[in-house]
Write a protein that holds these residues in place. Structure first.
Motif, short mmCIF file in Angstrom:
data_model
loop_
_atom_site.label_atom_id
_atom_site.label_comp_id
_atom_site.label_asym_id
_atom_site.label_seq_id
_atom_site.Cartn_x
_atom_site.Cartn_y
_atom_site.Cartn_z
N VAL A 179 -56.64 -98.02 -80.88
CA VAL A 179 -56.78 -97.87 -79.43
C VAL A 179 -55.66 -97.08 -78.77
CG1 VAL A 179 -56.74 -99.15 -77.26
CG2 VAL A 179 -58.30 -99.83 -79.07
N PRO A 180 -54.35 -97.37 -79.04
CA PRO A 180 -53.30 -96.66 -78.31
C PRO A 180 -53.39 -95.15 -78.43
CG PRO A 180 -52.40 -98.57 -79.45
CD PRO A 180 -53.80 -98.40 -79.93
N ALA A 181 -53.67 -94.64 -79.63
CA ALA A 181 -53.74 -93.20 -79.83
C ALA A 181 -54.93 -92.61 -79.08
CB ALA A 181 -53.85 -92.88 -81.32
N MET A 182 -56.09 -93.31 -79.11
CA MET A 182 -57.27 -92.78 -78.46
C MET A 182 -57.14 -92.83 -76.95
SD MET A 182 -59.14 -92.03 -81.07
CE MET A 182 -60.81 -91.85 -80.50
N ALA A 183 -56.41 -93.81 -76.42
CA ALA A 183 -56.33 -94.03 -74.98
C ALA A 183 -55.58 -92.92 -74.26
CB ALA A 183 -55.68 -95.38 -74.69
N GLN A 184 -54.86 -92.07 -74.99
CA GLN A 184 -54.07 -91.02 -74.37
C GLN A 184 -54.94 -89.91 -73.79
OE1 GLN A 184 -51.26 -89.73 -77.29
NE2 GLN A 184 -50.27 -91.73 -77.45
N ASP A 185 -56.20 -89.83 -74.22
CA ASP A 185 -57.10 -88.80 -73.73
C ASP A 185 -57.70 -89.23 -72.40
OD1 ASP A 185 -59.05 -86.94 -73.25
OD2 ASP A 185 -59.82 -86.91 -75.31
N ASN A 186 -57.40 -88.52 -71.31
CA ASN A 186 -57.93 -88.88 -70.00
C ASN A 186 -59.36 -88.42 -69.80
OD1 ASN A 186 -55.55 -90.12 -69.15
ND2 ASN A 186 -54.68 -88.16 -68.51
N SER A 187 -59.83 -87.43 -70.61
CA SER A 187 -61.21 -86.97 -70.66
C SER A 187 -61.75 -86.43 -69.34
CB SER A 187 -62.12 -88.12 -71.14
OG SER A 187 -61.69 -88.58 -72.38
N GLY A 188 -60.87 -85.95 -68.47
CA GLY A 188 -61.31 -85.33 -67.24
C GLY A 188 -61.44 -86.32 -66.10
N ASP A 189 -61.35 -85.81 -64.86
CA ASP A 189 -61.38 -86.66 -63.68
C ASP A 189 -62.75 -87.30 -63.44
OD1 ASP A 189 -58.74 -86.07 -63.26
OD2 ASP A 189 -59.17 -84.40 -61.88
N ASP A 190 -63.84 -86.69 -63.96
CA ASP A 190 -65.18 -87.21 -63.70
C ASP A 190 -65.64 -88.18 -64.78
OD1 ASP A 190 -65.36 -85.36 -65.69
OD2 ASP A 190 -67.22 -84.42 -64.95
N PHE A 191 -64.79 -88.52 -65.70
CA PHE A 191 -65.14 -89.44 -66.78
C PHE A 191 -65.34 -90.85 -66.24
CE2 PHE A 191 -63.54 -92.16 -70.42
CZ PHE A 191 -64.75 -92.10 -71.12
N LYS A 192 -66.51 -91.43 -66.46
CA LYS A 192 -66.83 -92.77 -65.95
C LYS A 192 -66.35 -93.80 -66.97
CE LYS A 192 -70.92 -91.04 -63.51
NZ LYS A 192 -70.36 -91.14 -62.16
N ARG A 193 -65.39 -94.61 -66.58
CA ARG A 193 -64.73 -95.52 -67.52
C ARG A 193 -65.34 -96.92 -67.58
NH1 ARG A 193 -60.17 -93.73 -69.83
NH2 ARG A 193 -59.20 -91.86 -68.99
N VAL A 194 -66.06 -97.33 -66.57
CA VAL A 194 -66.56 -98.72 -66.52
C VAL A 194 -68.08 -98.73 -66.66
CG1 VAL A 194 -66.71 -100.83 -65.14
CG2 VAL A 194 -64.65 -99.40 -65.03
N MET A 195 -68.57 -99.63 -67.51
CA MET A 195 -70.01 -99.81 -67.67
C MET A 195 -70.34 -101.30 -67.61
SD MET A 195 -72.64 -98.29 -70.52
CE MET A 195 -71.79 -98.99 -71.94
N ILE A 196 -71.33 -101.62 -66.79
CA ILE A 196 -71.83 -103.00 -66.68
C ILE A 196 -73.25 -103.03 -67.22
CG2 ILE A 196 -72.39 -104.89 -65.10
CD1 ILE A 196 -70.29 -103.80 -63.20
N ARG A 197 -73.53 -104.00 -68.09
CA ARG A 197 -74.86 -104.11 -68.67
C ARG A 197 -75.39 -105.54 -68.51
NH1 ARG A 197 -74.49 -101.74 -74.71
NH2 ARG A 197 -73.61 -103.83 -75.02
N GLY A 198 -76.67 -105.65 -68.41
CA GLY A 198 -77.27 -106.98 -68.33
C GLY A 198 -78.70 -106.94 -68.84
N GLY A 199 -79.10 -108.03 -69.49
CA GLY A 199 -80.46 -108.04 -69.99
C GLY A 199 -80.84 -109.34 -70.68
N PHE A 200 -82.00 -109.31 -71.29
CA PHE A 200 -82.56 -110.45 -72.00
C PHE A 200 -81.87 -110.62 -73.35
CE2 PHE A 200 -85.52 -111.87 -75.29
CZ PHE A 200 -85.90 -113.13 -74.80
N ALA A 201 -81.58 -111.86 -73.72
CA ALA A 201 -80.93 -112.15 -75.00
C ALA A 201 -81.71 -113.19 -75.78
CB ALA A 201 -79.49 -112.63 -74.78
N TYR A 202 -81.75 -113.02 -77.10
CA TYR A 202 -82.37 -113.99 -78.00
C TYR A 202 -81.35 -114.37 -79.05
CZ TYR A 202 -85.45 -116.04 -81.51
OH TYR A 202 -86.02 -116.89 -82.42
N LEU A 203 -81.10 -115.67 -79.18
CA LEU A 203 -80.11 -116.16 -80.13
C LEU A 203 -80.80 -116.94 -81.24
CD1 LEU A 203 -76.66 -117.72 -79.37
CD2 LEU A 203 -78.23 -118.90 -80.92
#
Length: 222
Positions: free
Chosen positions: A17-41
């Motif tokens: 993670v530390p090495a990969m985190a150094q890449d800012n990937s541009g100002d328009d890079f969307k960093r947060v994702m929220i997901r929700g859905g049906f789950a079967y356990l």
């Protein structure tokens, strides 16, 4: 052995993670994702059962599978690496006797809250389709237990490794759909009292849970 390999996978992901985190990937890079859905356990259960200090030969347990809702939040450190936290709406499972205890029927009920934290590696370069793999830790809280045949039935919280894989499919820059699978390795210690003609006999069971959790739903990234 499964737990050891999963733990090593988690350690490897965190080291990257530390090495990969150094890449800012541009100002328009969307960093947060929220997901929700049906789950079967689906449980991959089993147990070692003791009554009055004696092992019950061939005695084991069975758990009812669960359906529900899962929500997770991911933070992208890099287009290829994210950290994610997932929680499920607390379901209730029923514990049944199995093996030589099949005739015992319902033993008890457990309401639990599953949660996991994982590090994920996302494969890019495939257009809107982004498969991912990762590993982490699952922590499940036991909120409530309910007696059936067993009296004073109690179960302990569980902690164990989790392996995760799936695919995100972008529909546009913000919305998408996903399919996800988690394999959790966990064991819960239970205590209870079994009614007998001579009175209540104390008992314990180490219950192997090892569930597979499948879920699908929608995602929003910003």
């Amino acid at each position: 052995m499964k737990g050891i390999w999963a733990s090593l996978a988690v350690a490897s992901c965190f080291m990257a993670v530390p090495a990969m985190a150094q890449d800012n990937s541009g100002d328009d890079f969307k960093r947060v994702m929220i997901r929700g859905g049906f789950a079967y356990l689906k449980w991959d259960e089993g147990a070692s059962v003791n009554v009055g200090g004696q092992v019950v030969p061939g005695g084991t347990t069975r758990l009812s599978n669960n359906k529900g809702v899962e929500i997770d939040v991911s933070y992208f450190l890099h287009p290829n690496v994210s950290v994610a936290v997932a929680v499920g709406v607390p379901p209730t499972t029923t514990l049944y006797g199995a093996g030589t205890l099949e005739s015992a029927g319902e033993l008890g009920k457990v309401t639990y809250g599953p949660g996991s934290a994982t590090v994920l590696y996302h494969i890019t370069g495939l257009g809107p389709v982004k498969p991912y793999l990762g590993a982490g830790v699952n922590y499940t809280i036991i909120f409530k237990t309910k007696d059936r045949l067993l009296q004073d039935f109690k179960a302990k919280d569980t902690v164990g490794p989790v392996l995760q894989g799936g695919v995100d499919i972008a529909l546009n820059k913000s919305f998408g759909i996903y399919f996800d699978a988690k394999k959790i390795f966990a064991t819960s210690d239970t205590t209870w009292k079994l009614p007998t003609p001579a009175g209540l006999a104390p008992g314990t069971a180490k219950v192997k849970l090892d569930p597979l959790v499948l879920n699908a739903g929608v995602s929003f990234r910003f």
